[in-house]
Write an enzyme that holds these catalytic residues in place. Structure first.
Site, PDB file in Angstrom:
ATOM      1  N   ARG A 138       4.776  -1.402 -11.139  1.00 42.32           N
ATOM      2  CA  ARG A 138       6.113  -0.794 -11.052  1.00 42.32           C
ATOM      3  C   ARG A 138       7.124  -1.384 -12.049  1.00 42.32           C
ATOM      4  O   ARG A 138       7.996  -0.687 -12.526  1.00 42.32           O
ATOM      5  CB  ARG A 138       6.676  -0.975  -9.635  1.00 42.32           C
ATOM      6  CG  ARG A 138       6.035  -0.062  -8.615  1.00 42.32           C
ATOM      7  CD  ARG A 138       6.567  -0.301  -7.214  1.00 42.32           C
ATOM      8  NE  ARG A 138       5.826   0.476  -6.214  1.00 42.32           N
ATOM      9  CZ  ARG A 138       5.778   0.174  -4.921  1.00 42.32           C
ATOM     10  NH1 ARG A 138       6.450  -0.884  -4.455  1.00 42.32           N
ATOM     11  NH2 ARG A 138       5.068   0.892  -4.073  1.00 42.32           N
ATOM     12  N   SER A 185       3.976   1.795  10.371  1.00 45.73           N
ATOM     13  CA  SER A 185       2.983   2.467   9.504  1.00 45.73           C
ATOM     14  C   SER A 185       3.172   2.034   8.053  1.00 45.73           C
ATOM     15  O   SER A 185       2.287   2.190   7.224  1.00 45.73           O
ATOM     16  CB  SER A 185       3.111   3.999   9.605  1.00 45.73           C
ATOM     17  OG  SER A 185       4.452   4.391   9.369  1.00 45.73           O
ATOM     18  N   ASN A 222       7.849   7.800   5.981  1.00 48.82           N
ATOM     19  CA  ASN A 222       7.522   6.787   4.961  1.00 48.82           C
ATOM     20  C   ASN A 222       6.115   6.956   4.380  1.00 48.82           C
ATOM     21  O   ASN A 222       5.837   6.543   3.259  1.00 48.82           O
ATOM     22  CB  ASN A 222       7.655   5.374   5.552  1.00 48.82           C
ATOM     23  CG  ASN A 222       6.787   5.204   6.778  1.00 48.82           C
ATOM     24  OD1 ASN A 222       7.001   5.845   7.801  1.00 48.82           O
ATOM     25  ND2 ASN A 222       5.793   4.332   6.713  1.00 48.82           N
ATOM     26  N   ARG A 229      11.738  -4.718  10.195  1.00 48.09           N
ATOM     27  CA  ARG A 229      10.617  -4.005  10.811  1.00 48.09           C
ATOM     28  C   ARG A 229      10.981  -3.719  12.266  1.00 48.09           C
ATOM     29  O   ARG A 229      11.391  -4.627  12.994  1.00 48.09           O
ATOM     30  CB  ARG A 229       9.347  -4.865  10.746  1.00 48.09           C
ATOM     31  CG  ARG A 229       8.113  -4.145  11.216  1.00 48.09           C
ATOM     32  CD  ARG A 229       7.636  -3.112  10.250  1.00 48.09           C
ATOM     33  NE  ARG A 229       7.072  -3.727   9.029  1.00 48.09           N
ATOM     34  CZ  ARG A 229       6.841  -3.067   7.911  1.00 48.09           C
ATOM     35  NH1 ARG A 229       7.157  -1.796   7.826  1.00 48.09           N
ATOM     36  NH2 ARG A 229       6.318  -3.672   6.854  1.00 48.09           N
ATOM     37  N   ALA A 247      -3.903   4.763   5.635  1.00 51.71           N
ATOM     38  CA  ALA A 247      -2.871   5.686   6.140  1.00 51.71           C
ATOM     39  C   ALA A 247      -2.340   6.553   4.993  1.00 51.71           C
ATOM     40  O   ALA A 247      -2.228   7.782   5.121  1.00 51.71           O
ATOM     41  CB  ALA A 247      -1.731   4.881   6.777  1.00 51.71           C
ATOM     42  N   THR A 300      -9.386   6.077   3.037  1.00 53.82           N
ATOM     43  CA  THR A 300      -9.427   5.906   4.504  1.00 53.82           C
ATOM     44  C   THR A 300      -8.181   5.182   5.026  1.00 53.82           C
ATOM     45  O   THR A 300      -8.050   4.956   6.225  1.00 53.82           O
ATOM     46  CB  THR A 300     -10.671   5.073   4.895  1.00 53.82           C
ATOM     47  OG1 THR A 300     -10.639   3.847   4.148  1.00 53.82           O
ATOM     48  CG2 THR A 300     -11.952   5.832   4.574  1.00 53.82           C
ATOM     49  N   HIS A 312      10.897   5.821   8.399  1.00 52.09           N
ATOM     50  CA  HIS A 312      11.854   4.735   8.095  1.00 52.09           C
ATOM     51  C   HIS A 312      13.277   5.306   8.169  1.00 52.09           C
ATOM     52  O   HIS A 312      13.504   6.471   7.817  1.00 52.09           O
ATOM     53  CB  HIS A 312      11.639   4.219   6.665  1.00 52.09           C
ATOM     54  CG  HIS A 312      10.421   3.377   6.458  1.00 52.09           C
ATOM     55  ND1 HIS A 312       9.580   2.964   7.461  1.00 52.09           N
ATOM     56  CD2 HIS A 312       9.899   2.870   5.302  1.00 52.09           C
ATOM     57  CE1 HIS A 312       8.596   2.224   6.945  1.00 52.09           C
ATOM     58  NE2 HIS A 312       8.746   2.157   5.642  1.00 52.09           N
ATOM     59  N   CYS A 342       8.392   2.940  -0.522  1.00 56.59           N
ATOM     60  CA  CYS A 342       8.892   4.013   0.357  1.00 56.59           C
ATOM     61  C   CYS A 342      10.392   3.869   0.626  1.00 56.59           C
ATOM     62  O   CYS A 342      11.138   4.858   0.617  1.00 56.59           O
ATOM     63  CB  CYS A 342       8.123   4.025   1.670  1.00 56.59           C
ATOM     64  SG  CYS A 342       7.823   2.406   2.360  1.00 56.59           S
TER      65      CYS A 342
END
Ligand code: 2RA
Length: 335
Positions: free
Chosen positions: A99, A160, A314, A236, A13, A11, A243, A130
């Site tokens: 990562r 986002s 992104n 931001r 993004a 649910t 982006h 991203c």
């Protein structure tokens, strides 16, 4: 052959975008299981024309799936990845949790597809941040042809990137301010509407932010070269999706601009806007699965310098599409 797939964080993004990308790219799905924590369960998403209920991950039997996309935050990945992989599931994780683990591959299909083979270590593949993905898709042809020594990058990152809560904050603040009301600030430390915040994630002791240091570490891991110097400033901006990045790189060999432009034009996952086109805007990239490059030009201040402007969606190429592309290579070459 078809596969049973789970999406944890369905649910959010990125989770919603993963479901959309699986449909858009006709991924061979036999059964799709949409999972969320308790407060996300009960919602429904549409997949291939059918409504699919989001279920509570606490009740899920992981032995039902072969591949799981995780995008529910580091805590959820930390708890559920070992359980899922113990059931033989291959987890493609969108958080930064795994990562930097030496035994977990960090993959951008256009850049280091061969690294996927290392999924066999822990049945985990990490999806990069991203801002790293769009930068390295654009720089891969340059790295291959001329060698990359140093990357100076300024990013202009949409809200986002903070998920639905970031989108809601920008929309809410903008509406309130345009109606002469005070803007509430919950997601960001300062007002984001009509403003730019040079602060994404926490500040580190060296004065860089965690987001900026992610770009450094991930670039060196993905390109397999700890000597590449990366110098980011991540900002931001009051944009909902997409982006943008201003790249100023130093190469080992001098760059021929026409040849570099041709290499970028021919490269997978890149669309070049030539100098007679208007430079790419984030609004061009929204909903797309590739990166867009423009303003390619020699750096007038450096003998081996090259500048370019790179935009991408992104949420799609920066997260969902990259993850699904990893899964496409996985089922094509390893399953
Ligand atoms: C951001 N790259 O934009 C981070 C996480 N998606 O907020």
């Amino acid at each position: 052959q078809e596969f049973d797939i789970a999406v944890l964080g369905a649910t959010g993004a990125v989770g919603e975008a993963i479901v959309q990308v699986l449909e858009d790219r006709n991924f061979p799905v036999r059964n799709l299981y949409l999972l969320a924590s308790e407060n996300g369960a009960g919602n429904a998403l549409r997949f291939n024309g059918k409504s699919k209920l989001v279920k509570n991950v606490d009740d899920f039997d992981w032995s039902q799936v072969q591949i799981a996309f995780f995008s529910a935050g580091e805590e959820a990945s930390e708890y559920w990845a070992p359980i899922a992989t113990d059931h033989g599931v291959i987890v493609i994780d969108n958080t930064s949790l795994f990562r930097y683990d030496h035994d977990v591959p960090l993959v951008i299909p256009e850049v280091n597809p061969h690294a996927i083979a290392d999924y066999r270590n822990r049945n985990i593949i990490a999806n990069p941040n991203c801002s790293t993905i769009q930068m390295l898709v654009a720089l891969q042809p340059i790295h291959e042809a001329y060698g990359l020594e140093r990357i100076n990058v300024a990013t202009y990152q949409s809200v986002s990137g903070s998920g639905k809560k970031g989108i809601d904050e920008l929309a809410g603040q903008t509406a309130k301010l345009l109606n002469g009301l005070a803007a509430e600030t919950k997601v960001y430390d300062k007002q984001i509407a009509f403003n730019c915040l040079p602060h994404i994630d926490e500040f580190m002791d060296n004065g860089y932010t965690k987001e900026e240091m992610k770009m450094v570490s991930e670039t060196q891991k993905i390109l397999g070269d700890g000597n590449i110097r990366v110098n980011p400033t991540c900002v931001r901006v009051p944009v909902f999706y997409g982006h943008a990045e201003a790249l100023h790189v130093e190469t080992s060999q001098p760059v021929n601009i026409d040849e570099a432009t041709r290499l970028l034009d021919d490269a997978e996952g890149i669309e070049v806007f030539h100098n007679n086109d208007y430079p790419t805007q984030v609004s061009d990239a929204t909903g797309k699965d590739h990166v867009m490059v423009s303003r390619i030009r020699e750096d007038i201040s450096h003998p081996c310098g090259l500048n370019m402007w790179v935009v991408a969606d992104n949420v799609r190429k920066g997260a969902a599409t990259n993850s699904v592309q990893i899964a496409e290579l996985l089922i094509r070459d390893y399953m």
